[in-house]
Motif scaffolding. Structure first.
Motif, PDB file in Angstrom:
ATOM      1  N   HIS D  20       1.502  68.478  17.201  1.00 20.16           N
ATOM      2  CA  HIS D  20       2.767  67.728  17.235  1.00 20.16           C
ATOM      3  C   HIS D  20       3.684  68.271  18.329  1.00 20.16           C
ATOM      4  O   HIS D  20       4.325  67.514  19.062  1.00 20.16           O
ATOM      5  CB  HIS D  20       3.445  67.837  15.871  1.00 20.16           C
ATOM      6  N   GLY D  23       2.693  66.734  21.338  1.00 23.93           N
ATOM      7  CA  GLY D  23       2.774  65.268  21.397  1.00 23.93           C
ATOM      8  C   GLY D  23       1.436  64.567  21.205  1.00 23.93           C
ATOM      9  O   GLY D  23       1.274  63.421  21.616  1.00 23.93           O
ATOM     10  N   VAL D  25      -0.112  63.942  18.191  1.00 26.53           N
ATOM     11  CA  VAL D  25      -0.288  63.282  16.885  1.00 26.53           C
ATOM     12  C   VAL D  25       0.922  62.388  16.572  1.00 26.53           C
ATOM     13  O   VAL D  25       1.554  62.538  15.538  1.00 26.53           O
ATOM     14  CB  VAL D  25      -0.528  64.317  15.744  1.00 26.53           C
ATOM     15  N   PRO D  26       1.223  61.416  17.443  1.00 26.23           N
ATOM     16  CA  PRO D  26       2.444  60.618  17.273  1.00 26.23           C
ATOM     17  C   PRO D  26       2.407  59.763  16.006  1.00 26.23           C
ATOM     18  O   PRO D  26       1.350  59.281  15.603  1.00 26.23           O
ATOM     19  CB  PRO D  26       2.444  59.729  18.511  1.00 26.23           C
ATOM     20  N   ALA D  27       3.596  59.547  15.434  1.00 21.78           N
ATOM     21  CA  ALA D  27       3.769  58.680  14.266  1.00 21.78           C
ATOM     22  C   ALA D  27       2.801  59.122  13.160  1.00 21.78           C
ATOM     23  O   ALA D  27       2.742  60.302  12.847  1.00 21.78           O
ATOM     24  CB  ALA D  27       3.599  57.213  14.662  1.00 21.78           C
ATOM     25  N   HIS D  98      -4.604  62.055  19.084  1.00 23.30           N
ATOM     26  CA  HIS D  98      -4.229  60.759  19.650  1.00 23.30           C
ATOM     27  C   HIS D  98      -3.195  61.008  20.751  1.00 23.30           C
ATOM     28  O   HIS D  98      -1.997  60.789  20.555  1.00 23.30           O
ATOM     29  CB  HIS D  98      -3.641  59.933  18.484  1.00 23.30           C
TER      30      HIS D  98
END
Lengths: 203, 203, 203, 203
Positions: D20, D23, D25-27, D98
């Motif tokens: 995280h 950046g 593993v968004p949402a 992701h």
């Protein structure tokens, strides 16, 4: 003589945490060392994540890069560290990091030439932005003694060198102290990002 | 009169930590100052890392940029800070940072012209995105008095200026308070990144 | 009825800290709101840094965007928040952030069209990457009521809209809860970075 | 037998926090799993933010990917995790992240081919930068069993594979331990950023 080892180890651990925060020591890449004495260095062990080092992440080695601690294996590239300590008694630290920019630039250029950047003054003996700082690129090799010999021959010809790149593999730089060498890494990474951004605009 | 110095120093230390987190004060680049009184400023000392400042990282200087503390040397560029305090009694802080974008843009442009950005409203007296904010670029020089004279002549002609760049060297901006000037840096760096990204798309 | 305000305020403060860490709320840009009841919202005050909000950074306003607290001025753009709460009783939060990518893309495109991205499923009612999510761009204006009317007219025609951009100014999105709306911002910023990187490769 | 679950869960929570921060593993994208035994895995639940996981963010599932805990729904993509544990008893962890680069590269290429990068040595069994590491790209699908069958057929043909991409959707990789698999993600993301930067220079 007071024992330098815990202080140097703490400095290298902190340097690694900072580099990891910036993304310059991915996976188990990179290695760090500092001089413990005339014939002895402290160097990171093989296979460690350099952003999460602890006391067990280091070993003492001689200036040929051979382990002085039974059962602890130095990183394969310790020979490149040892080379610098052999060459210059004033060198107290060698740092090798592995950033995206160092990797990409080293795969496209034969040397990174820095000119006109105020930050060139971060390197020893440089008082102005007006000169050139040349960071040579050596072909990558898994044969570290051969690579060390190639680096040594270059440094004999170009003693003003402050750092070098290995193609697809990252940067090596050195200095009198851990703090000085950390400053070199920070300046080099800043300048490599500038050079990459300039290259994109130049195409 | 209560002593402002510890408060201003704490604000500048915190500003430096924030800038370091963003990568805008690499190695020992950059310098910060704040006004202590009509004839006195607090300014960062030479050779400090601006992301790891402590109480010893500062000295008091007069508005000519001369140290008021024996044995403490101001940064070479203190003259560029002093210039602003001399020119305008309302200026309470001057910040100089050194980002990749400030470096790259200043090496390619004679001025960075900002237009159509809502964030232009972060600068004093600007109520709309519709005008232009021009950030001029001056050639870099190790002769700070000559550079200061050039900046002063430009500001005489363009009193609306909110910041300027030195080529390959970073940005200077100023404001009534440390918080205001920090806001200017944050806005400028945001806008420089926008301009760089626009330039890439424009080629 | 237990008081929601401290919980919503804490969620918005935490959201602002996260956005600041990512660089999406530079200077005093951006504003956040959450619904307190049928006719009342909590909204950030004018002039605050949204990454360093505390209890004083908010005020209660009605659904016309008028302050319900004497002496506290809402942000100029509160009207754009109020619009959403008026339109849909299910909306519990509106977030406006101001990133580099939102700024740059909104200055070059009339709409950002997202297609083929798995992350489109972060938006309500979307079960597949195969459809299109259109984020329209409105011209920036300092006349907020006029801008709100333009947004309202568009939303009447396109009720499936999940977010919109204002040119040079950032993104607005909304959801049932602060957590949902935060997820939308995170997804939008991720997708804007993808779109920017695609545009660079496409030129 | 001591209970592995709390240790593996703590490792996966920490991995998510690191991802995280970067950046990746968004949402509510991404999912993580680790092997609990011959016929049982621990896997993230559907709808969780993978950067803020706690004890409730996981469930136990069998090697067919069916929940072993009443009322807890596994993520839709658990079948892609289960596939790997079925295929190889030595696999102890599967991570799916992701990132922007995984997304963008997978939308433009049929495979990401890595060659000449020292960091290829982060993958098991690779001793040199001289070979090729091929990361195939599969078309995205909401039909996970069909996608799993396609992946299985590819892995049968290419057992040396260390990771694969799903178009517009991110990367899957696996390893003996959480630490090994985390190292693969870190290496892959580093290399994807290198490849993206190379592509920009190549146009």
């Amino acid at each position: 003589m007071p024992d330098l080892l815990p202080y140097l180890r703490a400095d290298l651990i902190a340097a690694g945490q900072f580099f990891h925060h910036r993304g310059w020591v991915p996976a188990t890449s990179s290695n760090f060392s500092a001089r413990l004495g005339a014939q002895e260095i402290l160097v990171t062990r093989s296979g460690q994540h350099k952003g999460r080092l602890d006391e067990n992440g280091f070993l003492r080695a001689d200036l040929q890069g051979m382990s002085l601690e039974e059962g602890k294996r130095p990183s394969a590239e310790t020979g490149l560290h040892a080379l610098m300590y052999q060459r210059d008694a004033e060198i107290g630290c060698v740092l090798h990091t592995h950033s995206v920019n160092a990797t990409v630039l080293s795969m496209r250029l034969d040397a990174v030439t820095l000119e006109g950047y105020e930050l060139q003054k971060a390197f020893p003996g440089i008082q102005t932005h007006e000169g050139q700082v040349v960071v040579p690129v050596f072909a990558n090799s898994q044969d570290i003694p051969a690579l060390a010999a190639e680096v040594a021959a270059y440094l004999d010809m170009h003693p003003e060198t402050v750092a070098y790149l290995i193609r697809g593999h990252g940067v090596y730089t050195w200095g009198a102290t851990v703090a000085d060498t950390l400053r070199h890494i920070e300046a080099l990474e800043f300048l490599f990002e500038c050079v990459y951004r300039q290259l994109l605009l130049d195409r």
